[in-house]
Design an enzyme around this catalytic site. Sequence first.
Site, PDB file in Angstrom:
ATOM      1  N   GLY A  13       0.587  -0.956   0.004  1.00 41.56           N
ATOM      2  CA  GLY A  13      -0.422  -0.724  -0.441  1.00 41.56           C
ATOM      3  C   GLY A  13       0.979   1.389  -0.128  1.00 41.56           C
ATOM      4  N   GLN A  14       0.109   2.276  -0.045  1.00 41.35           N
ATOM      5  CA  GLN A  14       1.118   4.139  -0.243  1.00 41.35           C
ATOM      6  C   GLN A  14       2.117   3.784   0.408  1.00 41.35           C
ATOM      7  OE1 GLN A  14      -1.138   6.859  -1.788  1.00 41.35           O
ATOM      8  NE2 GLN A  14      -2.585   6.336  -0.916  1.00 41.35           N
ATOM      9  N   ASP A  49      -3.115 -11.773   4.785  1.00 43.93           N
ATOM     10  CA  ASP A  49      -4.747 -12.327   4.355  1.00 43.93           C
ATOM     11  C   ASP A  49      -5.316 -11.821   5.449  1.00 43.93           C
ATOM     12  OD1 ASP A  49      -7.491 -11.857   3.868  1.00 43.93           O
ATOM     13  OD2 ASP A  49      -7.187 -13.230   2.262  1.00 43.93           O
ATOM     14  N   THR A 114      -7.359   6.872  11.369  1.00 48.12           N
ATOM     15  CA  THR A 114      -7.984   8.051  10.130  1.00 48.12           C
ATOM     16  C   THR A 114      -8.518   9.698  11.326  1.00 48.12           C
ATOM     17  OG1 THR A 114     -10.058   8.634   8.457  1.00 48.12           O
ATOM     18  CG2 THR A 114      -9.796   6.996   9.636  1.00 48.12           C
ATOM     19  N   TYR A 138     -16.737   3.983   6.265  1.00 49.73           N
ATOM     20  CA  TYR A 138     -15.229   3.574   7.071  1.00 49.73           C
ATOM     21  C   TYR A 138     -14.828   4.003   8.181  1.00 49.73           C
ATOM     22  CZ  TYR A 138     -10.058   4.734   6.082  1.00 49.73           C
ATOM     23  OH  TYR A 138      -8.990   4.925   6.097  1.00 49.73           O
ATOM     24  N   LYS A 142     -12.487   1.912  11.536  1.00 50.97           N
ATOM     25  CA  LYS A 142     -12.011   2.601  12.320  1.00 50.97           C
ATOM     26  C   LYS A 142     -11.725   2.313  13.512  1.00 50.97           C
ATOM     27  CE  LYS A 142      -8.540   2.907   9.555  1.00 50.97           C
ATOM     28  NZ  LYS A 142      -7.134   1.356   9.474  1.00 50.97           N
TER      29      LYS A 142
HETATM   30  P1  NDP Z   1      -3.730   1.663   0.647  1.00 55.58           P
HETATM   31  O1  NDP Z   1      -5.078   2.023   0.105  1.00 55.58           O
HETATM   32  O2  NDP Z   1      -2.325   1.967  -0.116  1.00 55.58           O
HETATM   33  O3  NDP Z   1      -2.845   0.064   0.974  1.00 55.58           O
HETATM   34  C1  NDP Z   1      -3.790  -0.300   1.690  1.00 55.58           C
HETATM   35  C2  NDP Z   1      -3.403  -1.794   1.592  1.00 55.58           C
HETATM   36  O4  NDP Z   1      -4.188  -2.890   2.497  1.00 55.58           O
HETATM   37  C3  NDP Z   1      -2.619  -2.305   0.341  1.00 55.58           C
HETATM   38  O5  NDP Z   1      -1.371  -3.180   0.188  1.00 55.58           O
HETATM   39  C4  NDP Z   1      -3.926  -3.171   0.156  1.00 55.58           C
HETATM   40  O6  NDP Z   1      -3.125  -4.330  -0.339  1.00 55.58           O
HETATM   41  C5  NDP Z   1      -3.751  -4.333   2.175  1.00 55.58           C
HETATM   42  N1  NDP Z   1      -5.023  -4.964   1.858  1.00 55.58           N
HETATM   43  C6  NDP Z   1      -5.926  -4.466   1.307  1.00 55.58           C
HETATM   44  N2  NDP Z   1      -6.683  -5.280   1.055  1.00 55.58           N
HETATM   45  C7  NDP Z   1      -6.271  -6.679   2.549  1.00 55.58           C
HETATM   46  C8  NDP Z   1      -6.251  -7.999   2.610  1.00 55.58           C
HETATM   47  N3  NDP Z   1      -7.468  -8.556   2.390  1.00 55.58           N
HETATM   48  N4  NDP Z   1      -5.422  -8.659   3.354  1.00 55.58           N
HETATM   49  C9  NDP Z   1      -4.377  -7.471   3.082  1.00 55.58           C
HETATM   50  N5  NDP Z   1      -4.065  -6.690   2.742  1.00 55.58           N
HETATM   51  C10 NDP Z   1      -5.052  -6.445   2.272  1.00 55.58           C
HETATM   52  O7  NDP Z   1      -3.477   2.340   2.068  1.00 55.58           O
HETATM   53  P2  NDP Z   1      -2.851   3.670   2.524  1.00 55.58           P
HETATM   54  O8  NDP Z   1      -1.310   3.106   2.102  1.00 55.58           O
HETATM   55  O9  NDP Z   1      -2.755   4.711   2.036  1.00 55.58           O
HETATM   56  O10 NDP Z   1      -3.376   3.936   4.273  1.00 55.58           O
HETATM   57  C11 NDP Z   1      -2.956   2.941   4.977  1.00 55.58           C
HETATM   58  C12 NDP Z   1      -3.530   2.933   6.535  1.00 55.58           C
HETATM   59  O11 NDP Z   1      -3.770   4.727   6.660  1.00 55.58           O
HETATM   60  C13 NDP Z   1      -4.532   2.588   6.339  1.00 55.58           C
HETATM   61  O12 NDP Z   1      -5.043   2.226   7.554  1.00 55.58           O
HETATM   62  C14 NDP Z   1      -5.026   3.861   6.453  1.00 55.58           C
HETATM   63  O13 NDP Z   1      -7.286   3.434   6.804  1.00 55.58           O
HETATM   64  C15 NDP Z   1      -4.983   5.088   7.014  1.00 55.58           C
HETATM   65  N6  NDP Z   1      -5.385   6.613   6.428  1.00 55.58           N
HETATM   66  C16 NDP Z   1      -5.395   6.344   4.838  1.00 55.58           C
HETATM   67  C17 NDP Z   1      -5.934   7.713   4.614  1.00 55.58           C
HETATM   68  C18 NDP Z   1      -5.775   7.926   2.875  1.00 55.58           C
HETATM   69  O14 NDP Z   1      -6.086   8.839   2.483  1.00 55.58           O
HETATM   70  N7  NDP Z   1      -4.842   6.808   2.679  1.00 55.58           N
HETATM   71  C19 NDP Z   1      -6.287   8.368   5.109  1.00 55.58           C
HETATM   72  C20 NDP Z   1      -6.267   8.620   6.730  1.00 55.58           C
HETATM   73  C21 NDP Z   1      -5.598   6.904   7.426  1.00 55.58           C
HETATM   74  P3  NDP Z   1      -4.079  -4.746  -1.983  1.00 55.58           P
HETATM   75  O15 NDP Z   1      -3.037  -3.688  -2.596  1.00 55.58           O
HETATM   76  O16 NDP Z   1      -3.611  -6.301  -2.283  1.00 55.58           O
HETATM   77  O17 NDP Z   1      -5.441  -4.257  -2.700  1.00 55.58           O
END
Ligand code: NDP
Length: 313
Positions: A13-14, A49, A114, A138, A142
Site C-alpha cells: 500500500g502507499q 490476508d 484516520t 469507513y 476504523k
Molecule cells: P492503501 O489503500 O494504499 O493500502 C492498503 C493496503 O491494504 C494495500 O496494500 C492492500 O493490498 C491492503 N489490503 C487490502 N485488503 C487486504 C486484505 N484482505 N489483506 C491484506 N491486505 C489487504 O492505504 P494507505 O497506505 O493509504 O493507508 C494506510 C493506513 O492509513 C490505513 O490504515 C488507512 O486506513 C490509513 N489512512 C489512510 C488515509 C488515506 O488517505 N489513504 C487517510 C487516513 C488514514 P492490495 O494492494 O492487495 O489491495
Amino acid sequence: MTAPVILLLGKDGQVGWELQRSLGVIGDVVALGRAGASVPGIDAPLCGDLTDLDGISRTVQALRPAVIVNAAAYTAVDQAEAEPARAQRLNAEAPGVLARAAAACGAWLVHYSTDYVFDGSGDRPWREDDAPAPLNVYGHTKWAGEQAIRASGCRHLILRTQWVYGVRGGNFARTMLRLALTRERLTVVADQMGAPTGADLIADVTVHALRHALTAGQGSGTYHLAAAGVTSWHGYACVLIEEARRRWPDAPWRVQAIDPIPSSAYPTPAQRPRNSRLDTTRLRQTFGLHLPPWESGVRRWVSSVCADQGIIS
Ligand code: NDP
C-alpha cells in the site's frame, strides 16, 4: 545483539511501501502482502490476508515478532458504504486479532487510523481525546479497530493520519494531475479542511516513534500524525497543478481553471467531515519530532511524478 523481528502487513500500500524502506533501520522486516510468503525457519507459509483471522493469528504465533506494523486496511471510503461487513472485517476485526496476538507474545502493535473518526464539526484541530463520531462506514470501522486494540491490552501506537499520498497506488494527487491533462475546467471541494500527508513522512515518523517506544518501553497510546498547516482539497489541487506545470512545462496541460465548490455540489456515497484538522502536539512533544509543512512534501511528490511521467497514467 540481534535485531528485533518486525512483521509488516500491507507491504504494497502507499504507507506499507514506504515502511518497507524505513523500518529496515530498526529491525529485521518480514513484509507480507495479501498473498503471504514463506520464511526460512518457519514451516508453514505466513498469512498476510487480513480477512483470514485465524491465518494472521497463526502468523504472529509462528513468527513471535517484537513489533507488528499493520499498514493493511480497507481504504475505499465510498465503496465501504456498500460493503460494510468487509470493511468491518479488515478495519476492526483483523486489528483486534492482531492486537490480541501481540498482547500474547509481548509485541508492540503499530496501527494507522484516520481523521474520519471525527464528525468534522467546529473549526479547531481535533485532539486525540476528543469524542469520535464517524460520519461514514469507513470511519465507524476504523474507530472500532482502535477500540479493539485498546481493549486487548497490547502496547500500541495508533497513529491517526489523513489525506495520504504516496508514490504507489491511487490517490487524490494523481487523479488531479491526470484531470489537469485531460480537462479544461476542474471543480474541487473547498470546504473540507485538512493537511495532505506523505506516506514517506508517515513511515519516517513511525520509525522515530517506534524506536523511542522500544528503547524507553513507554509511549503506548494514540497520536495524531499529519503534515503541518492546513488547506482544502481545492487549495491542495491548486498547489499540485501549479507545481506540476512549473516542473513539467512541456506536458500537454489542458486545464484553464480550477473552481472551488462546496461539498454539497459534489455528493459522494460516504459523507466526509468538513473540519479534519488534526492537532499533532502530543506526537511532537512525546517523540521530540518536527512535522514539515504539507506544501514541501507535495512539491517533492510532484517532482518525483514529473521525473517519472508514466506515474500519472
Ligand atoms: P492503501 O489503500 O494504499 O493500502 C492498503 C493496503 O491494504 C494495500 O496494500 C492492500 O493490498 C491492503 N489490503 C487490502 N485488503 C487486504 C486484505 N484482505 N489483506 C491484506 N491486505 C489487504 O492505504 P494507505 O497506505 O493509504 O493507508 C494506510 C493506513 O492509513 C490505513 O490504515 C488507512 O486506513 C490509513 N489512512 C489512510 C488515509 C488515506 O488517505 N489513504 C487517510 C487516513 C488514514 P492490495 O494492494 O492487495 O489491495
